[in-house]
Design an enzyme around this catalytic site. Sequence first.
Site, PDB file in Angstrom:
ATOM      1  CD  GLU A   1      -2.763   1.300   2.425  1.00  0.00           C
ATOM      2  OE1 GLU A   1      -2.660   0.519   3.379  1.00  0.00           O
ATOM      3  OE2 GLU A   1      -3.720   2.055   2.248  1.00  0.00           O
TER       4      GLU A   1
ATOM      5  CG  ASN B   1      -8.996  -2.392   2.523  1.00  0.00           C
ATOM      6  OD1 ASN B   1      -8.315  -3.366   2.841  1.00  0.00           O
ATOM      7  ND2 ASN B   1      -8.912  -1.227   3.164  1.00  0.00           N
ATOM      8  CD  GLU B   2      -9.357  -2.246   7.241  1.00  0.00           C
ATOM      9  OE1 GLU B   2      -8.603  -3.128   7.668  1.00  0.00           O
ATOM     10  OE2 GLU B   2      -9.406  -1.090   7.711  1.00  0.00           O
TER      11      GLU B   2
END
Length: 851
Positions: free
Chosen positions: A254, A579-580
């Site tokens: 990331e 994503n989460e």
Amino acid sequence: MKKNLTAALMVWLSLMPLLGNEPDSAYLFAYATTKNAGHNGLHYAWSTNGQDWQSIGPEYRWMGCDYGAWGSQKRMLTPYLYLDQEGAWHSVWSVNEQDPVIAHTTSKDLIYWKVQRYPEVASGQCLLPTISRSGNTYTLSWLTEGQAWYTSTSDFKAYTPAKAAGAAQRADARQTVTIRGEAQTGTVHKVAWTTISNLLTSWQATSFKSQLHAERITDDATRFAQLKPLEVTVTVDTNRGKAISDQLMGIFFEDISYAADGGLYAELVQNRGFEYTPADHRGWNSQTAWTLSKTSGSFTIDTVKPIHINNKHYAVLEATSTGVGLVNDGFDGIALEQGESYRFSLFARAAKGYKGKLKVSLLDEQGTVVAQAVTKNLNDAWKQQTLTLKASKTLTKGHLEVALEKPGTVHLDMVSLFPVNTFKGRRNGLRADLAQVIADLHPRFVRFPGGCVAHGNGLHNMYRWKNTIGPLEARVPQPNIWNYHQTAGLGYFEYFQFCEDIGAEPLPVVPAGVPCQNSSHGGAGQQGGIPLCEMDDYIQEVLDLIEWANGDVKTTWGRKRAEAGHPNPFNLKYLGVGNEDLISDVFEERFTMIFKAVKEKYPKIVVVGTAGPFNEGSDYTEGWRIGTELGVPMLDEHYYQSPGWFMNNQDFYDRYDRNKSKVYLGEYAAHIPGRRNTIETALAEAIYLTALERNADIVQFSSYAPLLAKEGHTNWNPDLIYFNNTEIKPTVGYYVQQLFGQHAGDRYYPSLLTLSNPDEAVRKRVGASVVTDSRSGDVIVKLVNILPVSTKTTVNLTGLNVPEGDASVSVLQGRPDDRNAKPSTSTLRVGNSFPVELPAYSLTVIRIKKD
Ligand code: AHR
């Protein structure tokens, strides 16, 4: 140790239901305190007489508010509890002092609360909300500026607020009671005693777990002061070998903490496109990182005729004397190596009739030139020019200067400097040393571009892959959610190419049509989603990604990949969606649409869904519900936990249903106070990795997070690899990942561990995993000893036909707070059964070659 056992026994005894003289019913009080700005969530207290109240876990958060941006902005004000006719508990509350929403959720047992909804029911703050139910209709009421309002709904989606006849008519049943000497306001409910006793039991179980999870390895020397030398036998069961994922070890990449821009992406010029804005970072603008070298000139920014509409700003450099230039600071300076060549490029245009060239110099801190070259003559149209510069000196904090040869005006944009020596020599490539240290992990997959970067800070900030391909000057830069700037220079093409270069599967993650659940834009954060009328286009964008990666050169998007220099397909197999995320109705609707469309058009693509940011709670539970209902092949789980959590949850995946979705443990790391990466955290991760290998029949992928962090720019700690412009600093956790990555297998053999001391606290600090690797035929034994004493271990591999001979052994060991340990390698005499000494606080990896 005896003391520990007694304490554990006491806790267990207290978990037993009370027998004897219990009341049939009691009073429950639900409230939130005003402490911590209302961040502490829902609390409970109980009473048998409605006067004397006992809190259940002081300031314990039975349910927190998910509304709003990160952490302390998630607030619960004046919660109101209501039990409906069907036995469901409802809770409504105000989220802050300004937003016109009411937060709502439900629970069957007051312990597990479902996904929250935030109906927007008013303009202005919704004060003292309440809820009631009649049949399938819910009535919400609240106060705004002294006026009472109400609305009815059956699906929490459509509302027509109406003024209530008068504030007095509002049914606000809140009461004030005294708990531990403090007045608290909330709702009182008469409930069966079992409701209270269940809450007490739940709280006691939570407290017990918290004690276990708080165990620190740094305390173990004291905890185990009396521990006698330990003997361990590891006996493999060759009859019960099972196939496991050979892709367990991968990386999570990331652009956080300057991982990409200023980090892995080898561009040395900061703000090369003059596109920085205050939205990237307070105080930044188009001129950030640039200065004028002489006062006899001016440096301004224009947007009138840019090179490309996606790259609007360019520099206007005007010189009234010779040698006026723009100087770039790089990212903390520009590091150069003597004798190395650097590829310079820029777009330039002569203005106001300027006739001449540009002088490009690399300078040391004193302004002495260490490399210089001159461009061709400029003309009055944008033209890219390239030069190669060879550094005559090694510098850590150099600068780049682009100067006019003579007085006049020029326009400059996309001013760039790369080392020629990038990873694998790629143009627009990656920093060679950093990419190599990543490659040395032997990652089987690379997940990108995040993390939170993937779904962004609000809808407008989602990472849209199409914005990141094609010519650099046409890519769309944007603010990075981690408070800096994303050039998109490291874009999808570069990510895919990096995967290919290191032999890893690409695992791109696209937003599930919702932004980060902690977004600070858009008010309610992730409660916003791409409008449904735009979802078809968005889904097409996702499908286009698959065509771009895998399509024939004759396809629209396959052709674009070919034009970028990669005619062969990238052979994409996996696609992360989400994503989460907050697993809300908004998420579910959009995720389902994307999932079904991908499944229909590309049935072979393995979609990886998401199960929230924690290993429990409503996002986790609802994420798994959706994954199971839809038959999503794999789900991405995230959890950052204490070393004690990892040691005490080694059976986490042993409990998982083998017939449901496979697991990608996409983000995990052991966190200690101070958030450092130490032998303590590394060994907690190592012992958990032995459990992941045991469960790698369902845990397909795993990745430590985050991967990279630049010193001086860390948004997050700990990370796996720290770096600055000239040094790479792998952590002890890195070596754990590397040992598991370099010594992965594809067949797991269960083994029985027999310890001379059967104490549970001792047992859970010793881990083993035996795998074989079908490619090499090697047998690999991993042994973790988190105890402060070394153990004499006998490894019995009978049945695996291990030849007598020397095996290689790698050992990582250190004191629990050690941050600098590195593995050492030696040889060990092995056979079907052999002894090995496991040092205190160590990971040992034995690789036995087939022949
Ligand atoms: O790994 C750092 C961050 O942690 C990621 O961006 C996010 O997904 C998680 O909250």
